[in-house]
Design a protein around this motif. Structure first.
Motif, PDB file in Angstrom:
ATOM      1  N   VAL A 199      50.463  20.878  34.912  1.00 41.63           N
ATOM      2  CA  VAL A 199      49.728  21.287  34.373  1.00 41.63           C
ATOM      3  C   VAL A 199      51.038  21.729  32.078  1.00 41.63           C
ATOM      4  CG1 VAL A 199      48.866  23.218  32.664  1.00 41.63           C
ATOM      5  CG2 VAL A 199      47.982  22.821  34.804  1.00 41.63           C
ATOM      6  N   HIS A 200      50.088  21.408  31.561  1.00 45.01           N
ATOM      7  CA  HIS A 200      50.963  21.482  30.692  1.00 45.01           C
ATOM      8  C   HIS A 200      50.464  22.203  29.259  1.00 45.01           C
ATOM      9  CE1 HIS A 200      53.618  18.338  31.769  1.00 45.01           C
ATOM     10  NE2 HIS A 200      52.153  17.978  32.856  1.00 45.01           N
ATOM     11  N   PHE A 201      51.653  23.522  29.128  1.00 45.00           N
ATOM     12  CA  PHE A 201      51.473  23.934  27.762  1.00 45.00           C
ATOM     13  C   PHE A 201      52.458  24.282  26.288  1.00 45.00           C
ATOM     14  CE2 PHE A 201      48.691  26.992  30.765  1.00 45.00           C
ATOM     15  CZ  PHE A 201      47.554  26.725  29.953  1.00 45.00           C
ATOM     16  N   ILE A 202      51.338  23.992  25.570  1.00 44.02           N
ATOM     17  CA  ILE A 202      52.506  24.033  24.188  1.00 44.02           C
ATOM     18  C   ILE A 202      52.352  24.861  23.204  1.00 44.02           C
ATOM     19  CG2 ILE A 202      53.255  22.791  21.645  1.00 44.02           C
ATOM     20  CD1 ILE A 202      52.385  20.468  23.778  1.00 44.02           C
ATOM     21  N   LEU A 251      50.958  14.800  18.585  1.00 42.11           N
ATOM     22  CA  LEU A 251      52.523  13.841  19.158  1.00 42.11           C
ATOM     23  C   LEU A 251      53.144  13.748  19.677  1.00 42.11           C
ATOM     24  CD1 LEU A 251      53.333  10.577  19.153  1.00 42.11           C
ATOM     25  CD2 LEU A 251      54.408  11.741  17.304  1.00 42.11           C
ATOM     26  N   LEU A 252      53.474  15.497  20.639  1.00 40.55           N
ATOM     27  CA  LEU A 252      54.640  16.088  21.478  1.00 40.55           C
ATOM     28  C   LEU A 252      53.597  16.766  22.892  1.00 40.55           C
ATOM     29  CD1 LEU A 252      56.966  17.033  22.653  1.00 40.55           C
ATOM     30  CD2 LEU A 252      56.120  19.627  21.875  1.00 40.55           C
ATOM     31  N   ARG A 253      52.112  16.433  22.549  1.00 46.47           N
ATOM     32  CA  ARG A 253      51.325  16.478  24.302  1.00 46.47           C
ATOM     33  C   ARG A 253      51.332  15.171  25.034  1.00 46.47           C
ATOM     34  NH1 ARG A 253      46.089  19.056  21.543  1.00 46.47           N
ATOM     35  NH2 ARG A 253      47.648  20.378  20.024  1.00 46.47           N
ATOM     36  N   MET A 254      51.292  14.520  23.900  1.00 51.39           N
ATOM     37  CA  MET A 254      50.677  12.977  24.221  1.00 51.39           C
ATOM     38  C   MET A 254      51.760  12.693  24.353  1.00 51.39           C
ATOM     39  SD  MET A 254      49.784   9.786  22.126  1.00 51.39           S
ATOM     40  CE  MET A 254      51.130   9.880  21.034  1.00 51.39           C
ATOM     41  N   LEU A 255      52.818  12.850  24.208  1.00 51.29           N
ATOM     42  CA  LEU A 255      53.690  11.954  25.003  1.00 51.29           C
ATOM     43  C   LEU A 255      54.635  12.673  26.141  1.00 51.29           C
ATOM     44  CD1 LEU A 255      56.264  11.816  21.782  1.00 51.29           C
ATOM     45  CD2 LEU A 255      55.520   9.675  22.475  1.00 51.29           C
ATOM     46  N   ILE A 256      54.627  13.977  26.278  1.00 51.36           N
ATOM     47  CA  ILE A 256      55.278  14.866  27.770  1.00 51.36           C
ATOM     48  C   ILE A 256      53.710  14.306  28.423  1.00 51.36           C
ATOM     49  CG2 ILE A 256      54.615  17.165  28.631  1.00 51.36           C
ATOM     50  CD1 ILE A 256      55.658  18.624  25.611  1.00 51.36           C
ATOM     51  N   LEU A 257      53.064  13.811  28.386  1.00 53.02           N
ATOM     52  CA  LEU A 257      51.699  13.618  29.330  1.00 53.02           C
ATOM     53  C   LEU A 257      52.057  11.876  29.715  1.00 53.02           C
ATOM     54  CD1 LEU A 257      49.357  15.398  30.896  1.00 53.02           C
ATOM     55  CD2 LEU A 257      50.593  16.372  29.155  1.00 53.02           C
ATOM     56  N   ARG A 258      51.501  11.007  28.882  1.00 54.18           N
ATOM     57  CA  ARG A 258      52.824   9.561  28.983  1.00 54.18           C
ATOM     58  C   ARG A 258      53.314   9.279  29.790  1.00 54.18           C
ATOM     59  NH1 ARG A 258      56.986   6.572  26.960  1.00 54.18           N
ATOM     60  NH2 ARG A 258      56.418   4.762  27.008  1.00 54.18           N
ATOM     61  N   GLU A 259      55.125  10.202  30.236  1.00 57.37           N
ATOM     62  CA  GLU A 259      55.948  10.671  30.896  1.00 57.37           C
ATOM     63  C   GLU A 259      55.921  11.358  32.221  1.00 57.37           C
ATOM     64  OE1 GLU A 259      58.807   8.865  30.319  1.00 57.37           O
ATOM     65  OE2 GLU A 259      57.993   8.183  28.925  1.00 57.37           O
ATOM     66  N   LYS A 260      54.603  12.245  32.590  1.00 62.01           N
ATOM     67  CA  LYS A 260      54.659  12.822  33.698  1.00 62.01           C
ATOM     68  C   LYS A 260      53.753  12.675  34.503  1.00 62.01           C
ATOM     69  CE  LYS A 260      58.138  16.750  32.684  1.00 62.01           C
ATOM     70  NZ  LYS A 260      59.145  17.070  33.921  1.00 62.01           N
ATOM     71  N   ILE A 314      47.766  17.888  33.902  1.00 62.98           N
ATOM     72  CA  ILE A 314      46.482  18.633  32.587  1.00 62.98           C
ATOM     73  C   ILE A 314      47.039  19.176  31.583  1.00 62.98           C
ATOM     74  CG2 ILE A 314      44.588  20.288  33.253  1.00 62.98           C
ATOM     75  CD1 ILE A 314      44.992  19.516  36.244  1.00 62.98           C
ATOM     76  N   TYR A 315      46.856  18.529  30.464  1.00 63.01           N
ATOM     77  CA  TYR A 315      47.120  19.602  29.277  1.00 63.01           C
ATOM     78  C   TYR A 315      46.581  20.377  28.822  1.00 63.01           C
ATOM     79  CZ  TYR A 315      47.824  20.928  24.201  1.00 63.01           C
ATOM     80  OH  TYR A 315      48.328  21.726  23.619  1.00 63.01           O
ATOM     81  N   GLY A 362      32.990  12.460  19.013  1.00 64.67           N
ATOM     82  CA  GLY A 362      34.408  12.704  19.309  1.00 64.67           C
ATOM     83  C   GLY A 362      35.385  13.222  20.152  1.00 64.67           C
ATOM     84  N   LEU A 363      36.147  13.076  21.036  1.00 67.44           N
ATOM     85  CA  LEU A 363      36.917  13.562  22.533  1.00 67.44           C
ATOM     86  C   LEU A 363      37.794  14.473  21.981  1.00 67.44           C
ATOM     87  CD1 LEU A 363      37.244  10.138  24.138  1.00 67.44           C
ATOM     88  CD2 LEU A 363      35.597  11.451  24.520  1.00 67.44           C
ATOM     89  N   ALA A 364      37.983  14.678  21.998  1.00 71.96           N
ATOM     90  CA  ALA A 364      39.360  15.699  21.381  1.00 71.96           C
ATOM     91  C   ALA A 364      40.311  16.432  22.627  1.00 71.96           C
ATOM     92  CB  ALA A 364      39.218  17.267  21.537  1.00 71.96           C
ATOM     93  N   ASN A 365      41.319  16.406  22.034  1.00 64.36           N
ATOM     94  CA  ASN A 365      42.580  16.187  22.723  1.00 64.36           C
ATOM     95  C   ASN A 365      43.278  17.699  22.886  1.00 64.36           C
ATOM     96  OD1 ASN A 365      43.706  17.295  20.413  1.00 64.36           O
ATOM     97  ND2 ASN A 365      45.620  16.077  20.333  1.00 64.36           N
ATOM     98  N   ALA A 366      42.346  18.695  22.736  1.00 63.10           N
ATOM     99  CA  ALA A 366      42.903  19.649  23.696  1.00 63.10           C
ATOM    100  C   ALA A 366      42.822  20.134  25.374  1.00 63.10           C
ATOM    101  CB  ALA A 366      41.720  21.573  22.900  1.00 63.10           C
ATOM    102  N   VAL A 367      41.992  19.700  25.196  1.00 68.83           N
ATOM    103  CA  VAL A 367      41.849  19.304  27.286  1.00 68.83           C
ATOM    104  C   VAL A 367      41.807  18.305  28.040  1.00 68.83           C
ATOM    105  CG1 VAL A 367      41.514  20.122  29.486  1.00 68.83           C
ATOM    106  CG2 VAL A 367      41.167  21.931  27.454  1.00 68.83           C
ATOM    107  N   PHE A 368      42.808  16.908  28.380  1.00 64.39           N
ATOM    108  CA  PHE A 368      42.524  16.230  28.878  1.00 64.39           C
ATOM    109  C   PHE A 368      43.467  16.306  29.919  1.00 64.39           C
ATOM    110  CE2 PHE A 368      46.259  15.593  26.102  1.00 64.39           C
ATOM    111  CZ  PHE A 368      47.059  14.750  26.448  1.00 64.39           C
ATOM    112  N   LEU A 369      43.573  15.060  31.064  1.00 68.51           N
ATOM    113  CA  LEU A 369      44.397  14.791  31.976  1.00 68.51           C
ATOM    114  C   LEU A 369      44.230  13.364  32.314  1.00 68.51           C
ATOM    115  CD1 LEU A 369      41.261  16.356  32.676  1.00 68.51           C
ATOM    116  CD2 LEU A 369      42.491  16.756  35.020  1.00 68.51           C
ATOM    117  N   THR A 370      45.354  12.879  32.171  1.00 69.06           N
ATOM    118  CA  THR A 370      46.244  11.577  32.802  1.00 69.06           C
ATOM    119  C   THR A 370      46.607  10.968  33.870  1.00 69.06           C
ATOM    120  OG1 THR A 370      46.563  10.310  31.490  1.00 69.06           O
ATOM    121  CG2 THR A 370      47.543  11.200  31.109  1.00 69.06           C
TER     122      THR A 370
END
Length: 300
Positions: A42-45, A122-131, A134-135, A168-176
């Motif tokens: 899990v990732h939090f910012i 942008l930060l959450r997307m780049l972190i989840l892209r690499e690691k 669950i954000y 709309g798809l929101a980025n407050a919660v997503f998994l990848t």
């Protein structure tokens, strides 16, 4: 510091690229680079502004982290910040998280990012892209395990239901998964960044991508992550004990999003342990088992 190369990411197109309607060309990585399952991390910012946007780390953020720890049971919880929170609630939550200090993300190439919310996007997307993983935004309360979702490549939820359309798809919660096709294309689309469009790259872009390339993503209904919505009547149902209103049905929900930007001043700002423990409001019943049990005096 979290891998600095993330912030110097070069938006270079490989040979195979796709057109995303209204957003130009984007280029995902080859699918063979993916792992087989979304990692159970899990990732939090938090803390991308020195004053924390006037909302310091408090009882809401504590409950968000503890709900993830106890109900998702992740292998790790990473907590990213530029300015470290302070206070008793932060001290209490440290046992659940791995703190990660990051540099402020201020530019995409030479384009300045004006809004803190966009920097967080942008930060959450780049972190989840690499690691991968669950954000979760820190105004969410996890209700149950995400395990059944982790076999997918990318998972997002509708922010609202639109009859005859995707919503709309929101980025407050997503998994990848790390480097999934969807997250790669989403990241590279930021080469066309426009800071003047508030939800353009965090809501409208993934929504359009899901329409153009549905095989890249699993889209869940609103009830999964974003029920109820943030209108005044829905917030009243969630935060007040109004017996004239029918109870909220979270049986199909993984998360409750508390819409802090809409609810803080009227509701969350006044939360205390005693209030939450004794209240029969709809959201209170979902968080009472997460409250600390000791007798120390705690501020909101």
């Amino acid at each position: 510091l979290f891998s600095n190369y993330l912030f110097a990411y070069q938006w270079v197109d490989p040979e195979e690229c796709v057109e995303i309607t209204g957003f130009g060309k984007s280029c995902p990585r080859v699918s063979g680079m993916e792992v087989q399952q979304i990692p159970n991390i899990v990732h939090f910012i938090f803390g991308l502004k020195k004053d924390f946007g006037g909302k310091p780390f408090g009882i809401l953020q504590y409950l968000s982290v503890v709900s993830a720890a106890k109900r998702i049971k992740p292998e790790a919880i990473y907590f990213y910040y530029a300015y470290e929170p302070q206070g008793e609630w932060w001290d209490r939550v440290k046992e659940y998280v791995t703190p990660v200090r990051v540099e402020l993300l201020t530019h995409i190439k030479t384009t300045y990012i004006k809004h803190t919310a966009h920097r967080a996007d942008l930060l959450r997307m780049l972190i989840l892209r690499e690691k991968g993983g669950i954000y979760l935004d820190l105004d969410t309360i996890v209700l149950r395990s995400f395990d059944e979702l982790r076999s997918h490549s990318m998972v997002m939820g509708k922010e609202s239901e639109v009859e005859g359309g995707l919503g709309g798809l929101a980025n407050a919660v997503f998994l990848t998964r790390p480097h999934s096709d969807f997250i790669e294309a989403w990241a590279k689309s930021y080469a066309y960044w426009n800071d003047d469009h508030w939800g353009g790259f965090s809501v409208e872009l993934p929504s359009q991508m899901a329409k153009d390339y549905p095989d890249w993503i699993t889209v869940l209904p609103q009830r999964a992550f974003f029920y109820p919505h943030w209108d005044a009547r829905s917030l009243e149902r969630m935060f007040l004990n109004d017996k004239r209103q029918p109870p909220l049905d979270w049986s199909q929900s993984y998360v409750v999003h508390l819409w802090e930007t809409k609810s803080y001043e009227k509701y969350i700002k006044y939360w205390t342990v005693d209030y939450l423990r004794g209240s029969s409001c709809h959201i209170c019943s979902e968080i009472q088992d997460l409250l600390p049990n000791d007798s120390r005096t705690l501020q909101p």
